[in-house]
Design an enzyme around this catalytic site. Structure first.
Site, PDB file in Angstrom:
ATOM      1  CB  SER A 246      20.283   3.217   0.985  1.00 36.10           C
ATOM      2  OG  SER A 246      20.611   3.529  -0.333  1.00 36.10           O
TER       3      SER A 246
ATOM      4  CG  ASP B 272      19.101  10.739  -1.046  1.00 37.17           C
ATOM      5  OD1 ASP B 272      19.077  10.036  -2.074  1.00 37.17           O
ATOM      6  OD2 ASP B 272      19.323  10.271   0.081  1.00 37.17           O
TER       7      ASP B 272
ATOM      8  CG  HIS C 245      22.042   8.304  -0.603  1.00 38.31           C
ATOM      9  ND1 HIS C 245      20.725   7.983  -0.419  1.00 38.31           N
ATOM     10  CD2 HIS C 245      22.721   7.136  -0.576  1.00 38.31           C
ATOM     11  CE1 HIS C 245      20.598   6.672  -0.313  1.00 38.31           C
ATOM     12  NE2 HIS C 245      21.816   6.131  -0.385  1.00 38.31           N
TER      13      HIS C 245
END
Length: 320
Positions: free
Chosen positions: A165, A264, A294
């Site tokens: 991320s 995501d 995500h």
């Protein structure tokens, strides 16, 4: 066909959404509330003890502004005496959240399964430390790992960077910075897990919104605003070392593994980043996992789909 959760995580994802539905969403640019929410979610987790065959040694290195940057060396017990590869690891958290200790279990699991040691970096967070502090911390850590390669039994030509991320965006920015500063030996590989690479506003997809349980549109604006300044988000004032998608030249970067889920928020920017890497003749492996949001690891424990994802990540870790 409308968006659909992967059937193996549908029940747990909807259960998590139900459990958190009454929790008020933090206001835009409210960093402290997001940190508290993350800490509360982390506290709900199960066993955080980590793999029993992995040891952790703590180091520090001094940055140019005199800060003692914490570094955590994870290595599997009984490793081969021959110098081998190592990974420089950056955790996720949207540029504003997290510390290595909160990712201990997952880091040690990677090390245990792959046999590749990790140097996990407790880089400083925004907004207290805006760009370029974060990427400079990363560069200092990379330099430290190279300079201490012999004592750590590492082949300095086989150092990869890995990030999840925001950590994935940081890893990608570090690769650009290392390339432009002619860092030697060059980084061997970058492994980018649903990386956060573009500060420019994302057009809201109302059909996708219901699946953005771990990181949504307002979270994203908050994270970027903290890193580069609210007034700079989406403007030409943002550096490519902060938002790697802004780099005009992606050539001469290391072999890349990149993945993202189909549900995501970062899906489209990651697809485009992978496409541009490949067009720049960077050896690129890309995975788009349908039906996964995500941070899907948090709701996919024990599923076949997560097992397959982890097998790909371990293979990437053993490929350089």
């Amino acid at each position: 066909m409308p968006y659909q959760l992967h059937p193996e995580i549908e029940t747990t994802t909807r259960l998590f959404s139900e459990l958190t539905k009454d929790q008020p969403r933090p206001a835009l640019h409210d960093v402290e509330s997001r940190r508290r929410n993350f800490a509360a979610f982390h506290a709900l987790g199960g066993d955080r003890s980590g793999a029993s065959d992995v040891t952790v040694v703590k180091y520090t290195t001094e940055t140019s502004d005199g800060y003692a940057l914490p570094l955590h060396w994870y290595a599997r017990q009984g490793s081969t005496p021959r110098a081998g590869p190592a990974v420089l690891y950056f955790h996720g958290g949207g540029m504003i959240i997290g510390k290595v200790s909160e990712f201990h279990a997952s880091i040690s699991a990677y090390v245990s399964r792959s046999g590749v040691p990790f140097l996990a970096v407790d880089y400083r967070l925004a907004p207290e430390h805006p760009h370029p502090t974060m990427v400079e911390d990363a560069y200092i850590a990379l330099t430290w790992l190279r300079d201490h390669a012999q004592e750590l039994n590492v082949d300095a030509h086989r150092i990869a960077v890995y990030g999840d991320s925001a950590g994935g965006g940081l890893a990608a920015g570090l690769n650009l910075l290392a390339r432009d500063r002619s860092f030697t030996p060059p980084i061997a590989k970058q492994i980018l897990i649903y990386p956060m690479v573009d500060d420019r506003p994302i057009v809201e997809d109302k059909e996708l919104t219901q699946f953005l349980i771990f990181w949504d549109y307002q979270d994203n604006i908050t994270g970027w605003g903290a890193l580069v300044g609210k007034e700079n988000v989406g403007t030409e004032n943002v550096s490519e070392y902060a938002a790697p998608s802004r780099a005009k030249d992606l050539s001469n970067l290391p072999s890349t593994y990149i993945e993202v889920g189909g549900l995501d928020l970062f899906r489209d920017q990651d697809i485009e980043f992978a496409r541009r890497l490949a067009a720049a003749q960077v050896y690129t492996e890309f995975h788009l996992y349908p039906g996964l949001p995500h941070g899907f690891e948090g709701v996919g424990v024990g599923t076949k789909v997560l097992k397959g994802v982890m097998e790909n990540r371990i293979r990437a870790l053993q490929s350089f």
